[in-house]
Structures are given as C-alpha cells and as structure tokens.
Design an enzyme around this catalytic site. Structure first.
Site, PDB file in Angstrom:
ATOM      1  N   ARG A  14      42.424  43.813  37.824  1.00 12.63           N
ATOM      2  CA  ARG A  14      42.002  44.540  39.040  1.00 12.63           C
ATOM      3  C   ARG A  14      40.926  43.739  39.762  1.00 12.63           C
ATOM      4  NH1 ARG A  14      37.492  48.182  37.609  1.00 12.63           N
ATOM      5  NH2 ARG A  14      37.029  47.901  35.410  1.00 12.63           N
ATOM      6  N   ILE A  16      38.492  41.495  42.004  1.00 13.54           N
ATOM      7  CA  ILE A  16      38.457  40.106  42.454  1.00 13.54           C
ATOM      8  C   ILE A  16      39.381  39.234  41.587  1.00 13.54           C
ATOM      9  CG2 ILE A  16      36.945  38.076  42.658  1.00 13.54           C
ATOM     10  CD1 ILE A  16      34.647  40.044  43.387  1.00 13.54           C
ATOM     11  N   ARG A  36      42.177  43.910  29.392  1.00  9.71           N
ATOM     12  CA  ARG A  36      42.006  44.811  28.238  1.00  9.71           C
ATOM     13  C   ARG A  36      43.028  45.932  28.333  1.00  9.71           C
ATOM     14  NH1 ARG A  36      35.633  46.077  28.193  1.00  9.71           N
ATOM     15  NH2 ARG A  36      36.160  46.744  30.318  1.00  9.71           N
ATOM     16  N   ASP A  50      39.507  40.540  25.130  1.00 11.46           N
ATOM     17  CA  ASP A  50      38.199  41.092  25.471  1.00 11.46           C
ATOM     18  C   ASP A  50      37.222  39.923  25.387  1.00 11.46           C
ATOM     19  OD1 ASP A  50      35.602  42.276  25.319  1.00 11.46           O
ATOM     20  OD2 ASP A  50      36.536  44.160  24.696  1.00 11.46           O
ATOM     21  N   TYR A 142      21.938  42.545  35.040  1.00 12.83           N
ATOM     22  CA  TYR A 142      23.070  41.905  35.738  1.00 12.83           C
ATOM     23  C   TYR A 142      22.632  40.608  36.436  1.00 12.83           C
ATOM     24  CZ  TYR A 142      27.031  41.647  39.063  1.00 12.83           C
ATOM     25  OH  TYR A 142      28.114  41.258  39.814  1.00 12.83           O
ATOM     26  N   LYS A 146      23.829  36.705  35.789  1.00 16.14           N
ATOM     27  CA  LYS A 146      24.518  35.945  36.832  1.00 16.14           C
ATOM     28  C   LYS A 146      23.771  34.660  37.194  1.00 16.14           C
ATOM     29  CE  LYS A 146      28.129  38.552  37.433  1.00 16.14           C
ATOM     30  NZ  LYS A 146      29.450  38.041  37.051  1.00 16.14           N
ATOM     31  N   ILE A 175      31.743  42.843  47.804  1.00 14.08           N
ATOM     32  CA  ILE A 175      33.192  42.727  47.963  1.00 14.08           C
ATOM     33  C   ILE A 175      33.804  44.113  47.719  1.00 14.08           C
ATOM     34  CG2 ILE A 175      35.228  41.382  47.240  1.00 14.08           C
ATOM     35  CD1 ILE A 175      32.745  39.623  48.057  1.00 14.08           C
TER      36      ILE A 175
END
Ligand SMILES: NC(=O)c1ccc[n+]([C@@H]2O[C@H](COP(=O)([O-])OP(=O)(O)OC[C@H]3O[C@@H](n4cnc5c(N)ncnc54)[C@H](OP(=O)(O)O)[C@@H]3O)[C@@H](O)[C@H]2O)c1
Length: 236
Positions: A14, A16, A36, A50, A142, A146, A175
C-alpha cells in the site's frame, strides 16, 4: 536506456511502496514487493516479510532471487509512526519505530548488498522523510529514525561506492497515503498552509523520483538526500 533490473521494495502492499512498485512495473522492470499482508500491484511478485525479522527478510530475498534473479535495486520503504509528545513517549514507542524504520532498513540493505557486491552493481534507495532534517513536535522517535538514514546512505556510499553501488535517500514531505490520512483534519490544513507548493503530493510524485534514482541517468549520484516535499524542508 536503462536495462531491465530486478527490484525489491519493502512495504509494497500500500501507500508509497505500492506506487513505487507500480512505476517500476510500468517501466518494464522485474519487480518484487514485501508485504506482511495483502499484495503489491499487478505484475509484481509479492513475498511475505517483516522488516523487524531478519530471517523472514532473508527468506523473501531467496525467493525473489530464485524467481527474478539477484536484486539490483532495493528500496527500503517500510515504515511506521508512533507519534506522541516526548514526555508521553514510552521507550517501546521509541524502539519500535527505530526497529522498523532504521534497523529494518539496515537488515534489508545488508541482505541486498550480498548480491550487489557480487554483481558490482547496485542501487540502494532509503525512504526517509522531510522531518528527519526539519524536525517535528511529537515525532522524536520517527524523525530520529529518518535522519539516521542519511548517515547510513553516506556510510554505504563510502563503503560500497567503488563497487558500482549507489546509496541515496529520498525525503518525502506530506504524501496522500494512510499515514497522512491518519492526521487530524485541522493538522492536515495547517501543514498544507506551511508547504510552499500549497498541497500534499501524490505517491506517484515520489515513485517517479525513486525510479529515476535507480536509472542509469542517476549513476553518478550517491550519498544524496533528494527532497520531494513541495519546498517544505528547504535550507538543509
Ligand atoms: N505518507 C507520507 O506523507 C510520508 C512522508 C514522508 C515519508 N514517508 C515514508 O514513506 C514510507 C511509506 O509510507 P506510506 O505513507 O506509504 O505509509 P503506509 O501507507 O502507512 O504504508 C507503510 C508500509 O510499510 C509497511 N510496514 C510497516 N511496518 C512493517 C514491517 N515491520 N515489516 C514490513 N513492512 C512494514 C506496511 O505494511 P502493512 O500494510 O503490513 O502495515 C506498509 O506497506 C515510510 O517509510 C514513511 O515513513 C511517508
């Protein structure tokens, strides 16, 4: 013209990752996605994996190698968020995000590098985020995961650059996917106002940059951070 490559994208069922897979398929490459659950787009091979589990990734790569040949282009795309303010962020909120987004990319790239070193060719593309360098309240976990991908791509470039392997980071802004749909509407509006382009991007706008980075045209680009953010993160 870029020859047909064998491409593997993590988290291609699903968002991007799905769009990146669709675009590689449209350009005639041999494409596999890990999932997954669910599956990638028509024309792509779906393998179960995974990214928090090295053995499942190893098995997925082995299947892809048997069916499509050695992986020449790898896109470490699988990622999660566990947003909350620092004082409410549990250690599990932090380490779960690191384990998927950062260690997951490490596991993926390490496994992919075996075949790339043998072939003396490879394209490693790490999907980061504008907030990796811009920062974001509520995303200490997060954004740390990144920004670390930038150091990873640059070290990979220094370690593997002499073997025909490039490693680059793509840093999307906002996005239109499940990840941004999960944000409260007022927050989405506020973000849109702060983006010079005045809108979120489509997944295809990220996918086209990824396929270009994998092409022969981008063969001398390595260790770069390519923003796809409508100007949101300018200045770093
Ligand atoms: N959307 C944005 O605005 C945006 C902006 C900047 C960066 N990004 C980055 O772009 C990448 C894709 O994001 P997206 O918006 O497409 O997110 P998404 O719609 O939430 O999809 C995330 C994908 O990652 C997979 N994934 C998550 N944990 C995994 C694990 N442990 N093992 C294997 N696969 C796993 C998911 O698989 P399941 O379906 O099994 O959960 C799914 O395929 C992420 O790295 C994200 O951080 C997104």
């Amino acid at each position: 013209m870029t020859p047909q490559r064998t491409v593997l994208i993590t988290g291609g069922n699903r968002g991007i990752g799905f769009s990146i897979a669709e675009e590689f398929v449209a350009q005639g490459h041999r494409v596999a996605v890990t999932a997954r659950s669910g599956s990638g787009p028509a024309g792509a091979l779906t393998v179960i994996a995974d990214v928090t589990d090295a053995a499942s990734l190893d098995a997925a790569f082995t299947t892809v190698e048997a069916e499509l040949g050695p992986v020449e282009v790898v896109v470490a795309n699988a990622g999660i968020t566990r947003d909350t303010l620092l004082l409410r962020m549990s250690e599990d909120d932090f380490t779960d995000v690191i384990d998927t987004n950062l260690t997951g990319a490490f596991r993926t790239v390490k496994r992919a590098s075996k075949g790339m070193l043998k072939a003396r060719f490879g394209r490693i593309i790490l999907i980061s985020s504008v907030v990796g360098l811009y920062g974001s309240a509520g995303q200490v976990n997060y954004s740390a995961s990144k920004s670390a991908l930038v150091g990873m791509a640059r070290s990979l470039t220094r370690e593997l650059g002499g073997r025909g392997i490039t490693a680059n980071v793509v840093a999307p802004g906002f996005i239109e996917t499940d990840m941004t749909a999960a944000l409260p509407e007022d927050q989405q509006k506020a973000y849109q106002q702060s983006i010079p382009a005045g809108r979120f991007a489509t997944p295809l706008e990220v996918a086209r940059v990824v396929t270009w980075l994998a092409s022969d045209d981008a063969g001398y680009i390595s260790g770069a951070v390519i923003p796809v953010d409508g100007g949101l993160g300018m200045g770093h």
